[in-house]
Design a protein around this motif. Structure first.
Motif, mmCIF file in Angstrom:
data_model
loop_
_atom_site.group_PDB
_atom_site.id
_atom_site.type_symbol
_atom_site.label_atom_id
_atom_site.label_comp_id
_atom_site.label_asym_id
_atom_site.label_seq_id
_atom_site.Cartn_x
_atom_site.Cartn_y
_atom_site.Cartn_z
ATOM 1 N N HIS A 159 3.458 7.774 -8.077
ATOM 2 C CA HIS A 159 3.003 7.309 -9.384
ATOM 3 C C HIS A 159 4.159 7.283 -10.386
ATOM 4 C CE1 HIS A 159 1.608 8.045 -13.507
ATOM 5 N NE2 HIS A 159 0.687 7.138 -13.203
ATOM 6 N N ASP A 160 4.893 8.380 -10.440
ATOM 7 C CA ASP A 160 5.987 8.474 -11.410
ATOM 8 C C ASP A 160 7.050 7.411 -11.164
ATOM 9 O OD1 ASP A 160 4.602 10.594 -12.504
ATOM 10 O OD2 ASP A 160 5.966 12.135 -11.712
ATOM 11 N N LEU A 216 0.879 -1.164 0.000
ATOM 12 C CA LEU A 216 0.000 0.000 0.000
ATOM 13 C C LEU A 216 0.916 1.213 0.000
ATOM 14 C CD1 LEU A 216 -2.413 -1.428 2.628
ATOM 15 C CD2 LEU A 216 -2.912 -1.091 0.223
ATOM 16 N N THR A 217 0.734 2.087 -0.978
ATOM 17 C CA THR A 217 1.624 3.231 -1.099
ATOM 18 C C THR A 217 0.826 4.480 -1.427
ATOM 19 O OG1 THR A 217 3.750 3.973 -2.018
ATOM 20 C CG2 THR A 217 2.205 2.920 -3.554
ATOM 21 N N LEU A 220 -0.843 -0.953 -4.429
ATOM 22 C CA LEU A 220 -2.086 -0.194 -4.478
ATOM 23 C C LEU A 220 -1.709 1.244 -4.145
ATOM 24 C CD1 LEU A 220 -4.590 -2.607 -2.669
ATOM 25 C CD2 LEU A 220 -4.150 -2.353 -5.130
ATOM 26 N N LEU A 221 -1.846 2.119 -5.124
ATOM 27 C CA LEU A 221 -1.464 3.529 -4.995
ATOM 28 C C LEU A 221 -2.698 4.332 -4.606
ATOM 29 C CD1 LEU A 221 0.415 5.968 -5.313
ATOM 30 C CD2 LEU A 221 -0.064 5.887 -7.780
ATOM 31 N N LEU A 222 -2.688 4.878 -3.401
ATOM 32 C CA LEU A 222 -3.850 5.591 -2.873
ATOM 33 C C LEU A 222 -3.767 7.084 -3.139
ATOM 34 C CD1 LEU A 222 -3.460 2.898 -1.113
ATOM 35 C CD2 LEU A 222 -5.264 3.923 0.235
ATOM 36 N N ALA A 241 -4.162 2.221 -9.238
ATOM 37 C CA ALA A 241 -4.505 3.451 -8.525
ATOM 38 C C ALA A 241 -5.888 3.302 -7.900
ATOM 39 C CB ALA A 241 -4.474 4.638 -9.477
ATOM 40 N N LEU A 242 -5.996 3.673 -6.620
ATOM 41 C CA LEU A 242 -7.270 3.649 -5.917
ATOM 42 C C LEU A 242 -7.645 5.063 -5.512
ATOM 43 C CD1 LEU A 242 -6.881 0.605 -3.477
ATOM 44 C CD2 LEU A 242 -7.669 0.619 -5.841
#
Length: 183
Positions: free
Chosen positions: A140-141, A6-7, A109-111, A152-153
């Motif tokens: 993200h980058d 989780l990031t 999982l990018l929050l 992406a969440l």
């Protein structure tokens, strides 16, 4: 063993989501070492602390990996250490990115910080949405540029939970979609 990360920026739901995922699918959660470090030392971190914090995070991750759970849920990993070091100190120890790239993670999982409120907890330092969005873009980058698998969440808490559960069920395979803790 599947390794889920989780990031994203602070106050975007990583710790909450890690607990929700563990409650549904079981597995082992590795928390955020920097929180332990701050609680232990009772002060703000400085650049000289980055090595100790990152090594502590790795030690927690490695101990959990050694247990070989079916699902390893990382509330954070070295990407946060790397980006926070750059954000706060405009520098980062070179070994962090090398070590991060040497490890295998099945899914990130990018929050997104938008859609949920910022919650003060005594350790967070980015109350402005624009600051958290900049951190999100940096996450993200890096994920994109380094070829990491991520989803992406966004949305409210329920949207994030539902999307995360779908992604984890897919990661684990359809046979585990309805498994409870320990199954």
């Amino acid at each position: 063993m599947k390794v889920l990360v989780l990031t994203g920026p602070e106050s975007s739901g990583k710790s909450w989501l890690a607990a929700e995922i563990q409650a549904r699918f079981g597995g082992v959660v590795v928390g955020e070492y920097v929180r332990h470090f701050i609680d232990l030392h009772q002060r703000d971190t400085c650049y000289a602390d980055i090595d100790d914090i990152a090594r502590g995070q790795l030690a927690w991750e490695d101990a959990a990996r050694a247990a070989r759970p079916a699902l390893l849920i990382l509330d954070t990993h070295l990407l946060s250490n790397l980006l926070w070091s750059r954000c706060l100190f405009a520098d980062c120890p070179g070994w962090l990115e090398t070590e991060l790239l040497a490890r295998h993670y099945d899914l990130h999982l990018l929050l997104d910080p938008a859609g949920v409120p910022w919650i003060e907890d005594g350790q967070r330092c980015q109350p402005l949405l624009a600051e958290r969005q900049a951190f999100h873009r940096a996450c993200h980058d890096w994920l994109q540029d380094s070829g990491q698998r991520y989803v992406a969440l966004s949305g409210d808490w329920a949207d994030r939970r539902d999307a995360a559960m779908t992604q984890v069920a897919t990661l684990l395979g359809s046979a585990n979609q309805h498994a409870g803790p320990g199954q």
